[in-house]
Design an enzyme around this catalytic site. Structure first.
Site, PDB file in Angstrom:
ATOM      1  N   LYS A 128       0.838  -1.203   0.000  1.00 61.63           N
ATOM      2  CA  LYS A 128       0.000   0.000   0.000  1.00 61.63           C
ATOM      3  C   LYS A 128       0.879   1.262   0.000  1.00 61.63           C
ATOM      4  O   LYS A 128       2.100   1.183   0.217  1.00 61.63           O
ATOM      5  CB  LYS A 128      -0.917  -0.038   1.229  1.00 61.63           C
ATOM      6  N   ASN A 137      -1.684  -0.179   7.348  1.00 65.41           N
ATOM      7  CA  ASN A 137      -1.188  -1.532   7.639  1.00 65.41           C
ATOM      8  C   ASN A 137      -0.389  -2.146   6.496  1.00 65.41           C
ATOM      9  O   ASN A 137      -0.218  -3.355   6.422  1.00 65.41           O
ATOM     10  CB  ASN A 137      -2.324  -2.442   8.133  1.00 65.41           C
ATOM     11  N   GLU A 143      -9.090 -11.021  -7.583  1.00 64.51           N
ATOM     12  CA  GLU A 143      -8.177  -9.874  -7.456  1.00 64.51           C
ATOM     13  C   GLU A 143      -7.041  -9.950  -8.469  1.00 64.51           C
ATOM     14  O   GLU A 143      -6.651  -8.921  -9.034  1.00 64.51           O
ATOM     15  CB  GLU A 143      -7.651  -9.791  -6.017  1.00 64.51           C
TER      16      GLU A 143
HETATM   17  P1  IDP Z   1      -7.315  -7.338   5.604  1.00 57.23           P
HETATM   18  O1  IDP Z   1      -6.584  -6.279   4.795  1.00 57.23           O
HETATM   19  O2  IDP Z   1      -6.457  -7.824   6.751  1.00 57.23           O
HETATM   20  O3  IDP Z   1      -7.854  -8.461   4.751  1.00 57.23           O
HETATM   21  P2  IDP Z   1     -10.063  -6.317   5.844  1.00 57.23           P
HETATM   22  O4  IDP Z   1     -10.937  -6.525   7.037  1.00 57.23           O
HETATM   23  O5  IDP Z   1     -10.412  -6.995   4.572  1.00 57.23           O
HETATM   24  O6  IDP Z   1      -8.560  -6.640   6.305  1.00 57.23           O
HETATM   25  O7  IDP Z   1     -10.028  -4.741   5.616  1.00 57.23           O
HETATM   26  C1  IDP Z   1      -9.459  -4.216   4.443  1.00 57.23           C
HETATM   27  C2  IDP Z   1      -8.643  -3.004   4.789  1.00 57.23           C
HETATM   28  O8  IDP Z   1      -9.499  -1.977   5.247  1.00 57.23           O
HETATM   29  C3  IDP Z   1      -7.638  -3.191   5.920  1.00 57.23           C
HETATM   30  O9  IDP Z   1      -6.422  -3.775   5.493  1.00 57.23           O
HETATM   31  C4  IDP Z   1      -7.438  -1.765   6.400  1.00 57.23           C
HETATM   32  O10 IDP Z   1      -6.542  -1.082   5.523  1.00 57.23           O
HETATM   33  C5  IDP Z   1      -8.839  -1.183   6.212  1.00 57.23           C
HETATM   34  N1  IDP Z   1      -9.584  -1.242   7.464  1.00 57.23           N
HETATM   35  C6  IDP Z   1     -10.209  -2.289   8.006  1.00 57.23           C
HETATM   36  N2  IDP Z   1     -10.791  -1.973   9.173  1.00 57.23           N
HETATM   37  C7  IDP Z   1     -10.523  -0.655   9.368  1.00 57.23           C
HETATM   38  C8  IDP Z   1     -10.863   0.285  10.403  1.00 57.23           C
HETATM   39  O11 IDP Z   1     -11.523  -0.037  11.391  1.00 57.23           O
HETATM   40  N3  IDP Z   1     -10.386   1.546  10.229  1.00 57.23           N
HETATM   41  C9  IDP Z   1      -9.633   1.923   9.148  1.00 57.23           C
HETATM   42  N4  IDP Z   1      -9.315   1.078   8.167  1.00 57.23           N
HETATM   43  C10 IDP Z   1      -9.744  -0.189   8.272  1.00 57.23           C
END
Ligand code: IDP
Length: 149
Positions: A9, A112, A126
């Site tokens: 990212k 992240n 994807e």
């Molecule tokens: P993942 O990337 O570990 O698969 P997902 O739940 O699919 O996690 O969420 C996608 C992305 O959305 C996360 O990697 C993060 O960048 C963002 N995200 C998820 N939850 C939150 C939140 O509570 N606040 C801000 N960003 C979030």
């Protein structure tokens, strides 16, 4: 052979972690079959994160992913989808184990560092959303027999 989609990212690119992150998948024994540095359109970001459309963080997530270049990749190998998720670590870096990418380099869920497909169906979707067939390279690493029985 199984394939997964990974994307470093904008925070990972800005923080100069591209080499460090790629190294972890290479040294594990996986094979890089697609790689590009790119700016992400809003349309691509919204499609990629479509399952989160109703979540409060969706708009911020799309703004973030489109804010600076991303390194999009396809990796191949036995069990690569689940293994890459383990190498990446839990979604919230504060909960990610040390030794994982997010555990070693992050503190915030909105920064992240890396995306990884979470299951075979999403991996397939994807890979084809982000890459054209001709952008993927079919090749056999010379070391394969030293990594696989
Ligand atoms: P993942 O990337 O570990 O698969 P997902 O739940 O699919 O996690 O969420 C996608 C992305 O959305 C996360 O990697 C993060 O960048 C963002 N995200 C998820 N939850 C939150 C939140 O509570 N606040 C801000 N960003 C979030």
């Amino acid at each position: 052979m199984e394939r997964t989609f990974l994307a470093i990212k904008p925070d990972g690119v800005q923080r100069k972690l591209v080499g460090e992150i790629i190294r972890r998948f290479e040294t594990k024994g996986f094979t890089l079959v697609g790689l590009k540095l790119m700016n992400v359109s809003r349309e691509l970001a919204e499609t990629h994160y479509g399952v989160h459309r109703e979540r409060p963080f969706f708009a911020g997530l799309v703004d973030f992913i489109t804010s600076a270049p991303v390194v999009a990749m396809v990796w191949e190998g036995e069990g690569v989808i689940a293994s890459a998720r383990k190498i990446i670590g839990a979604t919230n870096p504060l909960n990610s184990e040390p030794g994982t990418i997010r555990g070693d380099f992050g503190v915030n869920v909105g920064r992240n560092l890396i995306h990884g497909s979470d299951a075979p169906e999403t991996a397939q979707q994807e890979v084809s959303l982000w890459f054209k067939d001709e952008e993927l390279v079919n090749w056999q690493p010379a070391l394969l027999s030293w990594i696989h029985e």
